[in-house]
Design an enzyme around this catalytic site. Structure first.
Site, short mmCIF file in Angstrom:
data_model
loop_
_atom_site.label_atom_id
_atom_site.label_comp_id
_atom_site.label_asym_id
_atom_site.label_seq_id
_atom_site.Cartn_x
_atom_site.Cartn_y
_atom_site.Cartn_z
N ASN A 1 1.67 -2.06 8.28
CA ASN A 1 2.80 -2.95 7.55
C ASN A 1 3.86 -2.22 6.62
O ASN A 1 4.87 -2.33 6.36
CB ASN A 1 2.12 -4.07 6.76
CG ASN A 1 1.45 -5.25 7.60
OD1 ASN A 1 2.27 -5.80 8.18
ND2 ASN A 1 0.16 -5.32 7.66
N ALA B 1 0.95 -1.20 0.04
CA ALA B 1 -0.07 0.24 -0.03
C ALA B 1 0.85 1.16 0.03
O ALA B 1 0.41 2.19 0.16
CB ALA B 1 -1.01 -0.05 1.17
N HIS C 1 -0.50 7.92 3.07
CA HIS C 1 1.01 7.41 3.35
C HIS C 1 1.93 8.61 2.87
O HIS C 1 1.87 8.87 1.77
CB HIS C 1 1.50 6.03 3.34
CG HIS C 1 0.83 5.21 3.78
ND1 HIS C 1 0.12 4.94 5.26
CD2 HIS C 1 -0.43 4.37 3.18
CE1 HIS C 1 -0.57 3.98 5.39
NE2 HIS C 1 -1.07 3.60 4.16
N1 LIG Z 1 2.07 -4.87 3.02
C1 LIG Z 1 1.10 -3.80 2.83
O1 LIG Z 1 1.51 -2.72 2.18
C2 LIG Z 1 -0.08 -4.24 3.39
C3 LIG Z 1 -0.45 -5.34 4.09
N2 LIG Z 1 -1.68 -5.58 4.55
C4 LIG Z 1 -1.68 -6.97 5.54
O2 LIG Z 1 -2.02 -7.98 4.70
C5 LIG Z 1 -2.63 -8.97 5.18
C6 LIG Z 1 -4.02 -9.32 4.48
O3 LIG Z 1 -4.62 -8.07 4.54
P1 LIG Z 1 -6.32 -8.14 4.05
O4 LIG Z 1 -6.61 -9.09 3.02
O5 LIG Z 1 -6.91 -6.84 4.26
O6 LIG Z 1 -6.85 -9.00 5.40
P2 LIG Z 1 -8.31 -9.76 5.77
O7 LIG Z 1 -8.64 -9.60 7.18
O8 LIG Z 1 -9.30 -9.09 4.74
O9 LIG Z 1 -8.11 -11.17 5.13
C7 LIG Z 1 -7.12 -12.20 5.90
C8 LIG Z 1 -8.09 -13.51 5.58
O10 LIG Z 1 -7.10 -14.49 6.44
C9 LIG Z 1 -8.11 -15.51 6.55
N3 LIG Z 1 -7.65 -16.34 7.81
C10 LIG Z 1 -7.68 -16.09 9.24
N4 LIG Z 1 -7.38 -17.38 9.51
C11 LIG Z 1 -6.99 -17.98 8.78
C12 LIG Z 1 -6.08 -19.30 8.72
N5 LIG Z 1 -5.98 -20.08 9.81
N6 LIG Z 1 -5.87 -19.95 7.46
C13 LIG Z 1 -6.27 -19.26 6.30
N7 LIG Z 1 -6.80 -18.06 6.23
C14 LIG Z 1 -7.26 -17.57 7.47
C15 LIG Z 1 -9.34 -14.46 7.50
O11 LIG Z 1 -10.49 -15.22 7.32
C16 LIG Z 1 -9.62 -13.85 6.11
O12 LIG Z 1 -10.24 -13.88 5.00
C17 LIG Z 1 -2.84 -8.53 6.84
O13 LIG Z 1 -2.08 -8.92 7.55
C18 LIG Z 1 -3.01 -6.93 6.68
O14 LIG Z 1 -2.45 -6.21 7.64
C19 LIG Z 1 -2.64 -4.66 4.50
C20 LIG Z 1 -2.53 -3.66 3.53
C21 LIG Z 1 -1.15 -3.25 3.12
O1 LIG Z 2 -3.50 -0.20 3.15
C1 LIG Z 2 -2.86 0.67 3.91
O2 LIG Z 2 -3.00 1.91 3.95
C2 LIG Z 2 -1.95 0.18 4.77
C3 LIG Z 2 -1.95 -0.99 5.80
O3 LIG Z 2 -3.03 -1.32 5.95
C4 LIG Z 2 -0.81 -1.68 6.44
O4 LIG Z 2 0.18 -1.09 6.08
O5 LIG Z 2 -0.84 -2.66 6.96
#
Ligand SMILES: NC(=O)C1=CN([C@@H]2O[C@H](COP(=O)(O)OP(=O)(O)OC[C@H]3O[C@@H](n4cnc5c(N)ncnc54)[C@H](O)[C@@H]3O)[C@@H](O)[C@H]2O)C=CC1
Ligand SMILES: O=C([O-])CC(=O)C(=O)O
Length: 271
Positions: free
Chosen positions: A193, A125, A223
């Site tokens: 993150n 992001a 950001h």
């Molecule tokens: N690196 C970056 O720029 C960013 C990273 N993230 C991170 O990416 C990750 C995913 O984000 P989102 O898709 O928005 O989260 P989300 O909460 O929408 O999806 C996570 C999924 O994992 C599932 N889950 C839970 N326990 C599980 C298990 N034991 N086995 C398999 N699946 C399981 C949940 O049911 C959910 O569907 C999060 O950790 C979030 O913080 C989010 C935004 C930006």
């Molecule tokens: O999507 C965003 O703005 C960033 C975010 O959630 C993350 O870094 O975990």
């Protein structure tokens, strides 16, 4: 003519990020094929994969490495070690979205080194990691980041709970955190993150400084980064439209897809 084999891709977590990546892989990305997914709710996941052009099995997190060459982690951050360890031990590629959790699990890097695996962190992001990585080849003097999120993009973060901060009561832009990326990873594991990705690209989690504002006047996860280096100084802002998960910007999944596409591309753009 050389025959190019397809890389098999599996997805850990079918949430806001995982569903978009699965759908795009199913539509077709040259050189890549979706081969498995893992989800918390197996019935819902089976329904989801049943709608794809090419249905794939729903397997447990531990089985993902048996089904794929590249595994995309997009699950809750606390699951990172469970997902990553078997993948890296099998010498495979792991794309990590829950980047903050890498800081609490430095052993994963060694597992990758010992077994020929690799950890790939997309820009996610954020913005500008290409320039930060390039600047880090020289000397970076400072990296600062300011995040502004709508209140529902921050609600429930452990830092807020521990400090008794109820973002629901905030009515004007309010600074709620100031510290390092390492501290942010602990206090906001599902919200910041990006700050850890920035730190790993540049001067590390203890020298990347961050402010977080709960801002009822913004609708986007915003950001702003400021970098001062011996080769350049730059500042950039990204205003992310939230996805179905208000904490996560829509561009996050697209960044992971772009990284996957780049793996097999004959011409690769960007550092
Ligand atoms: N690196 C970056 O720029 C960013 C990273 N993230 C991170 O990416 C990750 C995913 O984000 P989102 O898709 O928005 O989260 P989300 O909460 O929408 O999806 C996570 C999924 O994992 C599932 N889950 C839970 N326990 C599980 C298990 N034991 N086995 C398999 N699946 C399981 C949940 O049911 C959910 O569907 C999060 O950790 C979030 O913080 C989010 C935004 C930006
Ligand atoms: O999507 C965003 O703005 C960033 C975010 O959630 C993350 O870094 O975990």
């Amino acid at each position: 003519m050389a025959v190019v084999s397809e890389s098999r891709v599996a997805i850990a977590g079918l949430g806001a990020v995982g569903k978009v990546i699965a759908t795009e892989l199913d539509k077709g990305i040259p050189g890549l094929v979706l081969t498995a997914v893992s989800a918390k709710n197996k019935e819902k996941a089976a329904e989801f994969v049943g709608q794809l052009e090419r249905a794939v099995p729903v397997v447990s997190l531990d089985e993902l490495a048996d089904h794929a060459d590249v595994i995309v982690e997009c699950a809750p951050s606390e699951l990172l070690p469970q997902i990553a360890a078997p993948v890296l031990a099998a010498g495979k590629k792991l794309v990590v979205l829950s980047v903050g959790a890498l800081l609490a699990h430095p052993e994963l890097r060694q597992t990758a080194i010992d077994n020929g695996g690799s950890i790939l962190v997309p820009t996610g992001a954020l913005i500008g990691l290409d320039a930060v990585v390039a600047a880090a080849e020289g000397t970076i003097h400072s990296v600062r980041m300011t995040t502004r999120k709508p209140l529902r993009g921050l609600a429930g973060a452990p830092f807020l709970v521990e400090n008794g901060i109820d973002v629901g009561t905030i009515t004007c832009p309010t600074k709620i955190f100031s510290g390092t990326a390492r501290e942010a990873a602990k206090g906001f594991p599902a919200n910041l993150n990006v700050s850890v990705a920035l730190s790993l690209a540049g001067v590390g989690p203890d020298h990347t400084m961050l402010e977080v504002w709960a801002d009822p006047t913004v609708t986007r996860n915003t950001h702003h980064i400021e970098v001062d280096a011996d080769t350049a100084s730059f500042n950039m802002t990204i205003e992310n439209i939230p996805s179905e998960n208000p904490k996560t910007g829509l561009i996050t999944a697209r960044s992971a897809i772009a990284l996957l596409r780049k793996l097999g591309a004959p011409v690769k753009i960007g550092t």
